[in-house]
Design a protein around this motif. Structure first.
Motif, PDB file in Angstrom:
ATOM      1  N   SER A 263      -8.395 -15.073   9.499  1.00  0.00           N
ATOM      2  CA  SER A 263      -8.038 -13.699   9.143  1.00  0.00           C
ATOM      3  C   SER A 263      -6.620 -13.650   8.581  1.00  0.00           C
ATOM      4  N   ALA A 264      -5.721 -14.424   9.175  1.00  0.00           N
ATOM      5  CA  ALA A 264      -4.331 -14.456   8.702  1.00  0.00           C
ATOM      6  C   ALA A 264      -4.237 -15.051   7.302  1.00  0.00           C
ATOM      7  N   ARG A 265      -5.004 -16.110   7.035  1.00  0.00           N
ATOM      8  CA  ARG A 265      -4.967 -16.728   5.703  1.00  0.00           C
ATOM      9  C   ARG A 265      -5.380 -15.734   4.638  1.00  0.00           C
ATOM     10  N   ARG A 266      -6.455 -15.028   4.907  1.00  0.00           N
ATOM     11  CA  ARG A 266      -6.941 -14.083   3.892  1.00  0.00           C
ATOM     12  C   ARG A 266      -6.006 -12.890   3.756  1.00  0.00           C
ATOM     13  N   ALA A 267      -5.445 -12.451   4.865  1.00  0.00           N
ATOM     14  CA  ALA A 267      -4.488 -11.344   4.795  1.00  0.00           C
ATOM     15  C   ALA A 267      -3.252 -11.763   4.007  1.00  0.00           C
ATOM     16  N   THR A 268      -2.796 -12.991   4.207  1.00  0.00           N
ATOM     17  CA  THR A 268      -1.626 -13.491   3.490  1.00  0.00           C
ATOM     18  C   THR A 268      -1.902 -13.583   1.994  1.00  0.00           C
ATOM     19  N   ALA A 269      -3.040 -14.164   1.648  1.00  0.00           N
ATOM     20  CA  ALA A 269      -3.395 -14.280   0.232  1.00  0.00           C
ATOM     21  C   ALA A 269      -3.511 -12.900  -0.405  1.00  0.00           C
ATOM     22  N   LEU A 270      -4.089 -11.956   0.331  1.00  0.00           N
ATOM     23  CA  LEU A 270      -4.261 -10.619  -0.210  1.00  0.00           C
ATOM     24  C   LEU A 270      -2.914  -9.913  -0.365  1.00  0.00           C
ATOM     25  N   TRP A 271      -2.031 -10.098   0.627  1.00  0.00           N
ATOM     26  CA  TRP A 271      -0.710  -9.483   0.500  1.00  0.00           C
ATOM     27  C   TRP A 271       0.015 -10.012  -0.732  1.00  0.00           C
ATOM     28  N   ARG A 272      -0.090 -11.290  -0.989  1.00  0.00           N
ATOM     29  CA  ARG A 272       0.568 -11.859  -2.163  1.00  0.00           C
ATOM     30  C   ARG A 272      -0.056 -11.288  -3.449  1.00  0.00           C
ATOM     31  N   LEU A 273      -1.344 -11.019  -3.416  1.00  0.00           N
ATOM     32  CA  LEU A 273      -1.967 -10.396  -4.588  1.00  0.00           C
ATOM     33  C   LEU A 273      -1.448  -8.979  -4.803  1.00  0.00           C
ATOM     34  N   THR A 274      -1.138  -8.264  -3.730  1.00  0.00           N
ATOM     35  CA  THR A 274      -0.615  -6.904  -3.903  1.00  0.00           C
ATOM     36  C   THR A 274       0.705  -6.911  -4.651  1.00  0.00           C
ATOM     37  N   ARG A 275       1.439  -8.014  -4.564  1.00  0.00           N
ATOM     38  CA  ARG A 275       2.737  -8.086  -5.237  1.00  0.00           C
ATOM     39  C   ARG A 275       2.593  -8.164  -6.754  1.00  0.00           C
ATOM     40  N   THR A 276       1.394  -8.451  -7.238  1.00  0.00           N
ATOM     41  CA  THR A 276       1.176  -8.480  -8.688  1.00  0.00           C
ATOM     42  C   THR A 276       1.026  -7.076  -9.246  1.00  0.00           C
ATOM     43  N   GLY A 277       0.764  -6.096  -8.369  1.00  0.00           N
ATOM     44  CA  GLY A 277       0.545  -4.730  -8.830  1.00  0.00           C
ATOM     45  C   GLY A 277      -0.852  -4.476  -9.328  1.00  0.00           C
ATOM     46  N   ALA A 278      -1.780  -5.412  -9.135  1.00  0.00           N
ATOM     47  CA  ALA A 278      -3.118  -5.287  -9.713  1.00  0.00           C
ATOM     48  C   ALA A 278      -4.139  -4.687  -8.758  1.00  0.00           C
ATOM     49  N   LEU A 279      -3.752  -4.419  -7.510  1.00  0.00           N
ATOM     50  CA  LEU A 279      -4.742  -3.946  -6.532  1.00  0.00           C
ATOM     51  C   LEU A 279      -4.568  -2.486  -6.161  1.00  0.00           C
ATOM     52  N   GLY A 280      -3.869  -1.722  -6.982  1.00  0.00           N
ATOM     53  CA  GLY A 280      -3.702  -0.307  -6.688  1.00  0.00           C
ATOM     54  C   GLY A 280      -2.501  -0.060  -5.794  1.00  0.00           C
ATOM     55  N   GLY A 281      -2.387   1.183  -5.303  1.00  0.00           N
ATOM     56  CA  GLY A 281      -1.182   1.566  -4.584  1.00  0.00           C
ATOM     57  C   GLY A 281      -1.369   1.857  -3.114  1.00  0.00           C
ATOM     58  N   LYS A 282      -2.516   1.541  -2.537  1.00  0.00           N
ATOM     59  CA  LYS A 282      -2.730   1.825  -1.121  1.00  0.00           C
ATOM     60  C   LYS A 282      -1.814   0.971  -0.248  1.00  0.00           C
ATOM     61  N   ALA A 283      -1.387   1.560   0.870  1.00  0.00           N
ATOM     62  CA  ALA A 283      -0.504   0.828   1.782  1.00  0.00           C
ATOM     63  C   ALA A 283      -1.230  -0.326   2.451  1.00  0.00           C
ATOM     64  N   LEU A 284      -2.486  -0.130   2.809  1.00  0.00           N
ATOM     65  CA  LEU A 284      -3.290  -1.175   3.444  1.00  0.00           C
ATOM     66  C   LEU A 284      -4.373  -1.635   2.483  1.00  0.00           C
ATOM     67  N   VAL A 285      -4.409  -2.911   2.216  1.00  0.00           N
ATOM     68  CA  VAL A 285      -5.398  -3.485   1.313  1.00  0.00           C
ATOM     69  C   VAL A 285      -6.262  -4.445   2.130  1.00  0.00           C
ATOM     70  N   HIS A 286      -7.571  -4.189   2.166  1.00  0.00           N
ATOM     71  CA  HIS A 286      -8.463  -4.911   3.064  1.00  0.00           C
ATOM     72  C   HIS A 286      -9.167  -6.066   2.355  1.00  0.00           C
ATOM     73  N   ALA A 287      -9.209  -7.179   3.030  1.00  0.00           N
ATOM     74  CA  ALA A 287      -9.889  -8.354   2.474  1.00  0.00           C
ATOM     75  C   ALA A 287     -11.362  -8.078   2.214  1.00  0.00           C
ATOM     76  N   THR A 288     -11.961  -7.244   3.050  1.00  0.00           N
ATOM     77  CA  THR A 288     -13.385  -6.934   2.872  1.00  0.00           C
ATOM     78  C   THR A 288     -13.649  -6.174   1.575  1.00  0.00           C
ATOM     79  N   ASP A 289     -12.619  -5.542   1.004  1.00  0.00           N
ATOM     80  CA  ASP A 289     -12.782  -4.819  -0.260  1.00  0.00           C
ATOM     81  C   ASP A 289     -12.427  -5.675  -1.466  1.00  0.00           C
ATOM     82  N   HIS A 290     -11.889  -6.868  -1.234  1.00  0.00           N
ATOM     83  CA  HIS A 290     -11.392  -7.687  -2.349  1.00  0.00           C
ATOM     84  C   HIS A 290     -11.867  -9.132  -2.223  1.00  0.00           C
ATOM     85  N   GLY A 291     -13.095  -9.304  -1.767  1.00  0.00           N
ATOM     86  CA  GLY A 291     -13.619 -10.659  -1.627  1.00  0.00           C
ATOM     87  C   GLY A 291     -13.649 -11.418  -2.938  1.00  0.00           C
TER      88      GLY A 291
END
Length: 403
Positions: A263-291
């Motif tokens: 769970s931590a690995r996927r959360a980390t990868a997803l957080w790094r993706l949020t830094r690209t600005g490509a996943l929208g502006g929500k505060a919480l970005v869920h791995a289940t929505d971005h498989g």
């Protein structure tokens, strides 16, 4: 202690004591009686002894320092009482109440002799001001000791919780007995299932004291990890969202306890993706929505190379043209051979769409009409913003180990 100029008892005329002839034992007894009178419940013997010792030392210091600006008094005994008060599980407010009650008892006992010795009113007023200023300084020292003990306990408790979090996220998974022992020491009940969220390292201080006690917060590599039991997940996530401010968090999937690292690995990868600005502006970005996004960027370097190679024909175009043709290509792959629908989506004339499609065929040749080619283009277009867009603040590029 503070400078003598801020300690009015040191400026008093020492002859006041000569005229009052204070009975230290009687004053201490009166002060202790006043402390007891202000209590809702009786004190235990250990606390009584602690208060009595502090009172005796304080009275001796007060009478010794009157009219003596050069005497240096050690406040350690009052800080020690503050530490003892915290260790005993008693409140800071109660301890400060001891000091105020004792001061009142001392004041009443001292001034009871004033009429008999014909002490002037001004001298009585100055004595009162000096006494309560003295008590305020002792109270501050005791409060410092209390805060010091509380801080030490918090650091010790957090160290135990940090160890639990470290064991939870370790790979390979920690020995269950070791994890159980660490959780017991930290008084943290191991949940059956949990979710790991990951956010910026800067967020940790505001989460540590304000997330519920059932939630573990600590450093994980260069980020902050948040371990939330799955049983009250929505409430925990709501609290996390409220505390993030302008930051964002990647939220991993709910997993069994021994899969927390996944769970931590996927959360980390997803957080790094949020830094690209490509996943929208929500505060919480869920791995289940971005498989799909996680899958496509599991190897960021390979993903970037693939996207760059496939979209190479667009790379040499000026920015406005590249942007227009990229948008048209994306729309065309979603609606092949539907120029009118594409025009409606892009808000351009259908003839403009047909002109752009001819340009794309010139750039990509038969690739855009080949099923495998279209599939590669669709993947490359999905990957491109995930691995190439960066905000000016981003200092965490995607890494191959964030899978």
């Amino acid at each position: 202690m503070t400078k003598a100029s801020a300690q009015p008892w040191r400026r008093l005329d020492a002859s006041v004591l000569t005229r009052l002839e204070p009975d230290t034992a009687a004053i201490a007894s009166a002060a202790m009686d006043q402390v007891r009178a202000g209590l809702r419940t009786p004190l235990d013997d250990r606390t009584v002894a602690n208060v009595q010792t502090t009172l005796d030392v304080a009275l001796d210091a007060f009478f010794t320092e009157i009219g003596q600006p050069d005497i240096i008094t050690d406040c350690e005994v009052y800080r020690a009482q503050g530490r003892a008060q915290y260790t005993a599980g008693r409140s800071l407010e109660e301890m400060l109440g001891f000091y105020q009650s004792a001061a009142l008892g001392v004041w009443r006992q001292l001034t009871s002799a004033a009429p008999a010795v014909d002490l002037p009113t001004q001298a009585i007023v100055e004595l009162g001001e000096a006494l309560f200023a003295f008590i305020a300084e002792l109270s501050a020292a005791a409060a410092d000791g209390y805060a010091e003990a509380r801080s030490q306990a918090a650091r010790a408790g957090q160290a135990l919780r940090d160890r639990v979090l470290s064991l939870l996220l370790s790979e390979p998974a920690a020995d269950p007995d070791v994890l159980d022992d660490a959780a017991n020491q930290a008084a943290w009940v191991l949940p059956g299932r949990l979710v790991i969220a990951v956010t910026s390292a800067d967020v940790a201080p505001r989460l540590l004291d304000r997330m519920p006690g059932r939630v573990l917060v600590g450093r994980h590599h260069d980020l902050t990890a948040v371990a939330m039991p799955a049983d009250r997940l929505e409430w925990y996530l709501g609290r996390l969202r409220d505390l993030l401010g302008d930051e964002r968090a990647g939220v991993g999937p709910a997993v069994p306890l021994r899969s927390a690292a996944l769970s931590a690995r996927r959360a980390t990868a997803l957080w790094r993706l949020t830094r690209t600005g490509a996943l929208g502006g929500k505060a919480l970005v869920h791995a289940t929505d971005h498989g799909i996004d996680l899958l496509l960027t599991a190897d960021p370097e390979l993903a970037g190379e693939f996207s760059k190679d496939v979209l190479a024909p667009l790379a040499e175009l000026p920015e406005p043209a590249r942007h227009r043709l990229t948008a048209t290509l994306t729309a065309w792959l979603a609606r092949p051979d539907q120029p009118q629908a594409i025009g409606d989506e892009l808000h351009v004339h259908v003839q403009t769409v047909r002109y752009r499609i001819r340009q794309l065929r010139t750039l990509f040749g038969g690739t855009i009409d080949d099923p495998a080619g279209r599939f590669a283009l669709a993947i490359a277009l999905r990957i491109d913003p995930l691995v190439t867009r960066r905000s000016e603040r981003d200092v965490h590029p995607l890494r191959p180990d964030d899978r």
